[in-house]
Design a protein around this motif. Sequence first.
Motif, mmCIF file in Angstrom:
data_model
loop_
_atom_site.group_PDB
_atom_site.id
_atom_site.type_symbol
_atom_site.label_atom_id
_atom_site.label_comp_id
_atom_site.label_asym_id
_atom_site.label_seq_id
_atom_site.Cartn_x
_atom_site.Cartn_y
_atom_site.Cartn_z
ATOM 1 N N ALA A 154 0.836 -1.198 0.000
ATOM 2 C CA ALA A 154 0.000 0.000 0.000
ATOM 3 C C ALA A 154 0.872 1.249 0.000
ATOM 4 O O ALA A 154 2.090 1.189 0.232
ATOM 5 N N HIS A 155 0.222 2.389 -0.210
ATOM 6 C CA HIS A 155 0.955 3.652 -0.302
ATOM 7 C C HIS A 155 0.581 4.641 0.793
ATOM 8 O O HIS A 155 1.231 5.677 0.921
ATOM 9 N N ILE A 156 -0.463 4.367 1.564
ATOM 10 C CA ILE A 156 -0.807 5.254 2.670
ATOM 11 C C ILE A 156 0.080 4.935 3.879
ATOM 12 O O ILE A 156 0.514 3.790 4.058
ATOM 13 N N VAL A 206 1.032 9.895 2.181
ATOM 14 C CA VAL A 206 1.049 8.953 1.059
ATOM 15 C C VAL A 206 2.450 8.952 0.466
ATOM 16 O O VAL A 206 3.082 10.006 0.325
ATOM 17 N N ALA A 216 -1.776 13.302 2.735
ATOM 18 C CA ALA A 216 -2.745 12.461 2.023
ATOM 19 C C ALA A 216 -3.723 13.270 1.195
ATOM 20 O O ALA A 216 -4.295 12.741 0.233
ATOM 21 N N VAL A 221 -1.366 13.332 -4.829
ATOM 22 C CA VAL A 221 -1.865 11.970 -4.616
ATOM 23 C C VAL A 221 -2.763 11.545 -5.769
ATOM 24 O O VAL A 221 -2.609 10.451 -6.334
ATOM 25 N N TYR A 225 -2.405 8.261 -7.948
ATOM 26 C CA TYR A 225 -3.261 7.184 -7.455
ATOM 27 C C TYR A 225 -4.721 7.652 -7.470
ATOM 28 O O TYR A 225 -5.020 8.771 -7.077
ATOM 29 N N ASN A 227 -7.011 5.333 -6.107
ATOM 30 C CA ASN A 227 -7.597 4.340 -5.206
ATOM 31 C C ASN A 227 -7.385 4.710 -3.746
ATOM 32 O O ASN A 227 -7.586 3.889 -2.855
ATOM 33 N N ILE A 228 -6.981 5.969 -3.483
ATOM 34 C CA ILE A 228 -6.736 6.452 -2.128
ATOM 35 C C ILE A 228 -7.671 7.615 -1.844
ATOM 36 O O ILE A 228 -7.774 8.546 -2.652
ATOM 37 N N ALA A 269 -7.694 7.632 6.240
ATOM 38 C CA ALA A 269 -7.737 7.426 4.791
ATOM 39 C C ALA A 269 -7.891 5.951 4.497
ATOM 40 O O ALA A 269 -7.569 5.087 5.330
ATOM 41 N N GLU A 271 -7.337 2.893 1.315
ATOM 42 C CA GLU A 271 -6.726 2.532 0.031
ATOM 43 C C GLU A 271 -7.344 1.220 -0.428
ATOM 44 O O GLU A 271 -7.317 0.221 0.300
#
Length: 292
Positions: A154-156, A206, A216, A221, A225, A227-228, A269, A271
């Motif tokens: 994941a990126h968060i 993120v 975030a 972002v 992305y 999807n966040i 947040a 994701e």
Amino acid sequence: MRSELLLAVLVAALAAAQQINTPILVDLAHGEASKGLDFWVNSTANPLAISDFASLYILVPPGTSVDPLISRLNATKMATIIRGDLSTVDLSQFKVIILGQPPKTLSDAELAALKKWFESGGKVLWCAADSDYPAQGSEESQAACNDVAEYLGAHIRLDYVSVEDSKHNARAGYRVVGIVDPPPQLAFLGFMAQRVLFHGPGVIAVVLPNGTWVPANSPAVSKYYNNIFVIARTTENGVIVEHRTSADKKGRDGKAHKAGDRGVFALMAVEFMPGNSVLILSGETPYGGYEP
């Protein structure tokens, strides 16, 4: 991921979760406290108790005694105690797993088991952390949740700072009353929960493809992305505070935020991940904290 696909993924994930007594596993195996869990399942005291639609399971370390609250919940069948850790219990029986401000990091075996469960599809994993204020364990919960997020791809992330809000609080700037403000396609998340107390919270960041951390809610972002999504935030009167830094040799420096930054900051947040699974990170915990 296009918005239409995201919506389809969300609907599929929700459909998969729509079952009687959705099993939820709450983790107490990494030093978390149990405070507030009784309110989750007490429909007499709490009209919004989860007991009408979910079953609560509580993971505790093997060979240890449990506190009176957990013993009572287990004795009254309001919750079920499970002994072990995330690598030794059968995670496949759960739709949702929540780690509420873990002061201890997960082992490699636990991370692997959690990833296998998560990637099986249709799962929700919520890792709740805290700020860098030392009374709440300093920054260990951020580190634990970030280990989980990174392992899952994941990126968060949880940044290593605190946030206060001089405008929207419960009689003190650090007692932030977060605004539940999801995007339109997730508007249902704000149903009957437009305001939520985040007592001394941290904030969400993120990681961009080049490794840079950004807030975030940064425009960068959505550039990389789609999807966040930020679910809860401060008002425009948010301000970043650092209680522990590398300078005092007791903490880490913020990677996307620095002390004195002002504006709107993300408190929670989500994701959306491959396989219709969802990762949630928050800067405060729904159980076990000072005031969950």
